[in-house]
Design a protein around this motif. Structure first.
Motif, PDB file in Angstrom:
ATOM      1  N   ASN A   2     -42.057 -42.843  87.279  1.00 51.16           N
ATOM      2  CA  ASN A   2     -40.971 -43.490  87.254  1.00 51.16           C
ATOM      3  C   ASN A   2     -39.522 -42.746  87.606  1.00 51.16           C
ATOM      4  OD1 ASN A   2     -41.602 -46.386  86.599  1.00 51.16           O
ATOM      5  ND2 ASN A   2     -42.027 -45.609  84.571  1.00 51.16           N
ATOM      6  N   GLY A   3     -39.476 -41.358  86.994  1.00 53.84           N
ATOM      7  CA  GLY A   3     -38.738 -40.455  87.428  1.00 53.84           C
ATOM      8  C   GLY A   3     -38.901 -39.463  88.661  1.00 53.84           C
ATOM      9  N   PHE A   4     -39.300 -38.397  88.348  1.00 49.46           N
ATOM     10  CA  PHE A   4     -39.297 -37.565  89.463  1.00 49.46           C
ATOM     11  C   PHE A   4     -40.225 -36.481  89.060  1.00 49.46           C
ATOM     12  CE2 PHE A   4     -37.413 -33.342  91.093  1.00 49.46           C
ATOM     13  CZ  PHE A   4     -38.022 -33.598  92.569  1.00 49.46           C
ATOM     14  N   GLY A   5     -41.318 -35.998  89.810  1.00 48.81           N
ATOM     15  CA  GLY A   5     -42.255 -35.186  89.438  1.00 48.81           C
ATOM     16  C   GLY A   5     -42.439 -34.007  90.744  1.00 48.81           C
ATOM     17  N   ILE A   6     -42.312 -33.010  90.651  1.00 45.20           N
ATOM     18  CA  ILE A   6     -42.994 -31.863  92.055  1.00 45.20           C
ATOM     19  C   ILE A   6     -43.393 -30.697  91.007  1.00 45.20           C
ATOM     20  CG2 ILE A   6     -40.372 -30.921  91.968  1.00 45.20           C
ATOM     21  CD1 ILE A   6     -40.856 -30.862  94.985  1.00 45.20           C
ATOM     22  N   GLU A   7     -44.159 -30.149  92.144  1.00 44.77           N
ATOM     23  CA  GLU A   7     -44.711 -28.797  91.585  1.00 44.77           C
ATOM     24  C   GLU A   7     -45.233 -27.918  92.939  1.00 44.77           C
ATOM     25  OE1 GLU A   7     -47.491 -26.808  91.303  1.00 44.77           O
ATOM     26  OE2 GLU A   7     -47.399 -26.224  89.147  1.00 44.77           O
ATOM     27  N   ALA A   8     -45.553 -26.776  92.581  1.00 45.61           N
ATOM     28  CA  ALA A   8     -45.628 -25.820  93.863  1.00 45.61           C
ATOM     29  C   ALA A   8     -46.889 -26.179  94.722  1.00 45.61           C
ATOM     30  CB  ALA A   8     -46.038 -24.554  92.996  1.00 45.61           C
ATOM     31  N   SER A   9     -47.603 -27.278  94.689  1.00 43.76           N
ATOM     32  CA  SER A   9     -48.601 -27.755  95.376  1.00 43.76           C
ATOM     33  C   SER A   9     -48.304 -28.783  96.204  1.00 43.76           C
ATOM     34  CB  SER A   9     -49.890 -28.046  94.663  1.00 43.76           C
ATOM     35  OG  SER A   9     -49.740 -29.140  93.930  1.00 43.76           O
ATOM     36  N   SER A  10     -46.797 -29.346  95.966  1.00 50.39           N
ATOM     37  CA  SER A  10     -46.443 -30.624  96.547  1.00 50.39           C
ATOM     38  C   SER A  10     -46.316 -30.462  98.203  1.00 50.39           C
ATOM     39  CB  SER A  10     -44.985 -31.045  96.047  1.00 50.39           C
ATOM     40  OG  SER A  10     -45.274 -31.138  94.696  1.00 50.39           O
ATOM     41  N   HIS A  11     -46.306 -29.392  98.629  1.00 50.95           N
ATOM     42  CA  HIS A  11     -45.952 -29.184 100.085  1.00 50.95           C
ATOM     43  C   HIS A  11     -47.510 -29.662 100.800  1.00 50.95           C
ATOM     44  CE1 HIS A  11     -48.251 -25.533  98.709  1.00 50.95           C
ATOM     45  NE2 HIS A  11     -48.737 -25.358  99.975  1.00 50.95           N
ATOM     46  N   LYS A  12     -48.332 -29.714 100.042  1.00 46.91           N
ATOM     47  CA  LYS A  12     -49.978 -30.277 100.510  1.00 46.91           C
ATOM     48  C   LYS A  12     -49.971 -31.853 100.060  1.00 46.91           C
ATOM     49  CE  LYS A  12     -53.227 -26.455 100.888  1.00 46.91           C
ATOM     50  NZ  LYS A  12     -54.303 -26.126 100.703  1.00 46.91           N
ATOM     51  N   TYR A  13     -49.447 -32.202  98.921  1.00 47.53           N
ATOM     52  CA  TYR A  13     -49.799 -33.616  98.391  1.00 47.53           C
ATOM     53  C   TYR A  13     -48.723 -34.465  98.131  1.00 47.53           C
ATOM     54  CZ  TYR A  13     -54.264 -31.296  97.560  1.00 47.53           C
ATOM     55  OH  TYR A  13     -55.643 -30.827  97.618  1.00 47.53           O
ATOM     56  N   GLY A  14     -47.484 -33.979  98.572  1.00 47.23           N
ATOM     57  CA  GLY A  14     -46.389 -34.708  98.256  1.00 47.23           C
ATOM     58  C   GLY A  14     -45.752 -34.727  96.569  1.00 47.23           C
ATOM     59  N   LEU A  15     -45.116 -35.683  96.319  1.00 47.77           N
ATOM     60  CA  LEU A  15     -44.620 -35.763  94.949  1.00 47.77           C
ATOM     61  C   LEU A  15     -45.574 -36.259  94.204  1.00 47.77           C
ATOM     62  CD1 LEU A  15     -40.772 -37.189  95.776  1.00 47.77           C
ATOM     63  CD2 LEU A  15     -41.564 -35.046  94.923  1.00 47.77           C
ATOM     64  N   PHE A  16     -45.468 -36.422  92.889  1.00 50.90           N
ATOM     65  CA  PHE A  16     -46.266 -36.995  91.942  1.00 50.90           C
ATOM     66  C   PHE A  16     -46.738 -38.191  92.233  1.00 50.90           C
ATOM     67  CE2 PHE A  16     -48.345 -38.329  87.860  1.00 50.90           C
ATOM     68  CZ  PHE A  16     -48.876 -36.989  87.627  1.00 50.90           C
ATOM     69  N   GLN A  17     -45.684 -39.063  92.777  1.00 54.18           N
ATOM     70  CA  GLN A  17     -46.035 -40.594  92.897  1.00 54.18           C
ATOM     71  C   GLN A  17     -47.038 -40.722  94.256  1.00 54.18           C
ATOM     72  OE1 GLN A  17     -41.905 -40.315  93.964  1.00 54.18           O
ATOM     73  NE2 GLN A  17     -42.160 -41.428  96.039  1.00 54.18           N
ATOM     74  N   HIS A  18     -47.093 -39.598  95.116  1.00 48.38           N
ATOM     75  CA  HIS A  18     -47.909 -39.657  96.451  1.00 48.38           C
ATOM     76  C   HIS A  18     -49.351 -39.370  95.911  1.00 48.38           C
ATOM     77  CE1 HIS A  18     -44.200 -38.542  98.354  1.00 48.38           C
ATOM     78  NE2 HIS A  18     -44.286 -39.672  98.738  1.00 48.38           N
ATOM     79  N   ILE A  19     -49.668 -39.157  94.764  1.00 45.79           N
ATOM     80  CA  ILE A  19     -51.190 -39.104  94.294  1.00 45.79           C
ATOM     81  C   ILE A  19     -51.444 -39.996  93.554  1.00 45.79           C
ATOM     82  CG2 ILE A  19     -50.992 -36.404  94.694  1.00 45.79           C
ATOM     83  CD1 ILE A  19     -51.090 -36.159  91.257  1.00 45.79           C
ATOM     84  N   CYS A  20     -50.640 -40.905  93.301  1.00 44.12           N
ATOM     85  CA  CYS A  20     -50.911 -42.406  92.571  1.00 44.12           C
ATOM     86  C   CYS A  20     -51.928 -43.352  93.299  1.00 44.12           C
ATOM     87  CB  CYS A  20     -49.856 -42.871  91.900  1.00 44.12           C
ATOM     88  SG  CYS A  20     -48.957 -42.054  90.740  1.00 44.12           S
ATOM     89  N   VAL A  21     -53.030 -43.539  92.783  1.00 43.06           N
ATOM     90  CA  VAL A  21     -53.884 -44.362  93.612  1.00 43.06           C
ATOM     91  C   VAL A  21     -53.499 -45.738  93.329  1.00 43.06           C
ATOM     92  CG1 VAL A  21     -56.272 -45.290  94.287  1.00 43.06           C
ATOM     93  CG2 VAL A  21     -55.830 -42.635  93.974  1.00 43.06           C
ATOM     94  N   SER A  22     -53.344 -46.177  92.202  1.00 42.97           N
ATOM     95  CA  SER A  22     -52.693 -47.600  91.685  1.00 42.97           C
ATOM     96  C   SER A  22     -51.975 -47.448  90.442  1.00 42.97           C
ATOM     97  CB  SER A  22     -53.983 -48.513  91.511  1.00 42.97           C
ATOM     98  OG  SER A  22     -54.732 -47.830  90.408  1.00 42.97           O
ATOM     99  N   LEU A  23     -51.061 -48.417  90.238  1.00 38.37           N
ATOM    100  CA  LEU A  23     -50.504 -48.542  88.970  1.00 38.37           C
ATOM    101  C   LEU A  23     -50.419 -49.889  88.352  1.00 38.37           C
ATOM    102  CD1 LEU A  23     -47.076 -46.795  90.756  1.00 38.37           C
ATOM    103  CD2 LEU A  23     -49.018 -45.949  89.070  1.00 38.37           C
ATOM    104  N   GLU A  24     -50.227 -49.895  87.046  1.00 36.24           N
ATOM    105  CA  GLU A  24     -50.228 -51.045  86.261  1.00 36.24           C
ATOM    106  C   GLU A  24     -49.027 -51.403  85.635  1.00 36.24           C
ATOM    107  OE1 GLU A  24     -53.884 -51.948  84.185  1.00 36.24           O
ATOM    108  OE2 GLU A  24     -55.084 -51.061  85.816  1.00 36.24           O
ATOM    109  N   ILE A  25     -48.295 -52.349  85.663  1.00 33.78           N
ATOM    110  CA  ILE A  25     -47.073 -52.536  84.913  1.00 33.78           C
ATOM    111  C   ILE A  25     -47.027 -53.722  84.318  1.00 33.78           C
ATOM    112  CG2 ILE A  25     -45.818 -51.059  86.485  1.00 33.78           C
ATOM    113  CD1 ILE A  25     -44.455 -53.366  87.351  1.00 33.78           C
ATOM    114  N   VAL A  26     -46.323 -53.925  83.232  1.00 37.75           N
ATOM    115  CA  VAL A  26     -45.869 -55.190  82.397  1.00 37.75           C
ATOM    116  C   VAL A  26     -44.547 -55.601  83.029  1.00 37.75           C
ATOM    117  CG1 VAL A  26     -45.450 -56.457  80.302  1.00 37.75           C
ATOM    118  CG2 VAL A  26     -47.546 -54.928  80.745  1.00 37.75           C
TER     119      VAL A  26
END
Length: 462
Positions: free
Chosen positions: A148-172
Motif C-alpha cells: 500500500n505504501g512504498f517498498g524497494i531494495e537492492a535487488s529492485s533493478h531486476k524485479y522492480g518495486l515490491f508491488q511488481h512481485i505481487c502475483v495477486s492481491l485480496e482486499i475488503v
C-alpha cells in the motif's frame, strides 16, 4: 528544555526503552510462534477475513459511512518515526492478519497476510533455499505497508518495486466485499492498490513471487571520491540486462563527492582465503559505518555475508537514524556491553516520545524517498546537496515495467531504470524550513519526471 531532551534522550532509551524492547520482542516472538504452530493458518485466515468484512458492514450501520475508516493498529506501531494522528478521528477496523499462509515452491509464490513482516518471511523461506524477489532491509516492515505504501531494495533493478512481485492481491472494499485482483482479474484495481495507502480497501492477503537463493552474498565495495565517476558506474551496472546484472546494487553517498558502490551476487559458500562477515552480530559496527570505514581506506574490498545478515543489514541502525536516538550506539563499549539488546523497538520509542520530540521530527527531520530517472541522478544529487546537505544518502536502482496504465507509474516512456534517493535525518543547511524545502523538492521532482514519497510506510485511511 528541548535541547536537554534531545541531548540526553539516548540515556533514557538505554535505561528504559531497550529493556522494554527486549521484553516486548520476546513476548511478540513467542506469541507469533504459538499462533503459527497451534493454529491452522489457512482455516483461520478465512474466519479472520470474515471478521474484517463484518466490521466494515458495522461501520455502515454505526456511522452511515460519514467517518473515514482505518486499521486499528496503533500509530506508534508503524515503522515511520512520525506519529499517525489521523487514527484518533477515524473509525478503526481490526485487521490482525499476520501469518504466512502457504508456500508453493512449484509455482514460485508465497501467500501471506498483510501484517507478516520481512524478518518473519525471510526466516521462513531461507531453510528452503528461497527468498522474496525483493526483500526490504528492515525486519519489521510489513507486507501491507510495502504494498500500500512504498517498498524497494537492492535487488529492485531486476524485479522492480515490491508491488511488481505481487502475483495477486485480496482486499475488503468499503462495502464489505472480498475482492481478488491480479493482472488478469480486476486488473485496474490490481494496478491501483500500490501507493494507495489503503484508500481502496483493507488488504487481507497477497500472493508474492519467490526466487531461489543461496547461503551467502558475495559483496564488492568500491569507494569513490568523484561523484561523476560513481554515478557513471552506478548507471552502467543498473542498466545491464537481467542476466548480466549483479543480483544486488546499492550506493551510499557520504559527501557531495564521496561514496561507495556495492555490487553483490548470491554465493553457495565462502571460498578459502576469503573474508566472511556476519555483519548483523550485535558486536559488529553498524553497516553504514562499516561501509564508511572502507571509503576511508580508498581501496576496493570484497567479503561474503550470510544471506539474512545481508538482507537486514540496515536493521540495527535503522539505516542511520539510530545515531540520532542513541548517539553512542556504535561505540565499541556500547556494542559489546549492550548491543545484544539492540535495536530498541521503534514502536516503543514513539510511544515514549514527548511532544517536543514530535515537533522536532515534524519541523527538523526528513524521512523521505525520491524516485528519479537514472539519467538525472547526477543533477539530482547536486540539487539535494544544495537544498538539504544531508549525508549519508541511500541510492537504490529500480526497474519500471510496462503496464496497461503505464502513465500512473512512469511518465517517461524512455526511462526503464529509476533511482531511489533516501534522505533520512536532519538537514544541515542553514535556516532549514520543512515546508518550503519540501515544496521545492516536489517541484524539482515534477520537473525531472520523478516521484516524491513522503508519506510514512503504513496503511492509511479507507
Amino acid at each position: 528544555m528541548l535541547d536537554f531532551l534531545i541531548k540526553y534522550r539516548g540515556i533514557f532509551v538505554v535505561l528504559f526503552v531497550l529493556p522494554a524492547s527486549l521484553i516486548f520482542k520476546a513476548y511478540m516472538g513467542t506469541r507469533n510462534r504459538l499462533v503459527f504452530w497451534l493454529n491452522s493458518a489457512p482455516e483461520k485466515h478465512d474466519d479472520k477475513v470474515k471478521k474484517v468484512q463484518q466490521q466494515v458492514k458495522d461501520w455502515h450501520k454505526i456511522t452511515g459511512g460519514n467517518i473515514p475508516m482505518c486499521t486499528a493498529r496503533p500509530g506508534w506501531q508503524a515503522m515511520s518515526l512520525k506519529q499517525g494522528n489521523y487514527k484518533k478521528t477515524h473509525y478503526q477496523v481490526d485487521v490482525s492478519l499476520m501469518d504466512i499462509l502457504d508456500i508453493d515452491e512449484e509455482k514460485g509464490t508465497v501467500r501471506v497476510e498483510p501484517m507478516a513482516n520481512m524478518g518473519q518471511i525471510s526466516a521462513m523461506l531461507k531453510p528452503l533455499g528461497l527468498s522474496l524477489a525483493v526483500v526490504p532491509e528492515l525486519d519489521a516492515l510489513t507486507v501491507g505497508g510495502l504494498i500500500n505504501g512504498f517498498g524497494i531494495e537492492a535487488s529492485s533493478h531486476k524485479y522492480g518495486l515490491f508491488q511488481h512481485i505481487c502475483v495477486s492481491l485480496e482486499i475488503v472494499t468499503a462495502d464489505g466485499e472480498l475482492v481478488k485482483c491480479s493482472k488478469d482479474e480486476n486488473s485496474e484495481l490490481y494496478y491501483a492498490i500500490p501507493w494507495s495507502y489503503g484508500s481502496l480497501g483493507f488488504l487481507v492477503c497477497a500472493e508474492i513471487k519467490i526466487v531461489p537463493s543461496k547461503d551467502f552474498v558475495q559483496l564488492r565495495y568500491i569507494p569513490y571520491t568523484s561523484k561523476q565517476a560513481m554515478v557513471d558506474r552506478f548507471t552502467e551496472e543498473s542498466l545491464k540486462s537481467f542476466d548480466e546484472a549483479y543480483d544486488f546494487i546499492e550506493g551510499l553517498m557520504y559527501s557531495e563527492q564521496e561514496g561507495v558502490l556495492m555490487l553483490g551476487n548470491f554465493a553457495d559458500k565462502v571460498p578459502a582465503g576469503k573474508t566472511r562477515n556476519a555483519l548483523n552480530n550485535f558486536w559488529k559496527p553498524w553497516f553504514y559505518e562499516h561501509v564508511r570505514s572502507i571509503l576511508k581506506q580508498r581501496q576496493e574490498q570484497e567479503e561474503y555475508i550470510p544471506l539474512r545478515h545481508y538482507y537486514h543489514r540496515h536493521t540495527r541502525s535503522f539505516f542511520w537514524e539510530m545515531e540520532q536516538i542513541i548517539p553512542f550506539g556504535n561505540s565499541p563499549w556500547f556494542r559489546y556491553l549492550l548491543g545484544w539488546m539492540s535495536p530498541p523497538d521503534i514502536s516503543l520509542i514513539k510511544l515514549t516520545e514527548t511532544e517536543a520530540i514530535h515537533e522536532l521530527y515534524d519541523t527538523h527531520h526528513m524521512d523521505q524517498d525520491f524516485l528519479l530517472p537514472i539519467s538525472t541522478l547526477d543533477k539530482s544529487l547536486s540539487y539535494f546537496h544544495q537544498q538539504v546537505e544531508f549525508y549519508p544518502l541511500w541510492l537504490c536502482p529500480m526497474r519500471i515495467f510496462d503496464t496497461p496504465i503505464r502513465g500512473m507509474v512512469n511518465p517517461l516512456p524512455n526511462e526503464q531504470i529509476f533511482v531511489d534517493v533516501g534522505i533520512y535525518g536532519e538537514p544541515n543547511v542553514p535556516n532549514y524550513s520543512a515546508k518550503e524545502t519540501t515544496r521545492k523538492l516536489e517541484a524539482f521532482m515534477r520537473e525531472i519526471g520523478g516521484f516524491h514519497i513522503s508519506v510514512p510506510i503504513e496503511r492509511r485511511s479507507t
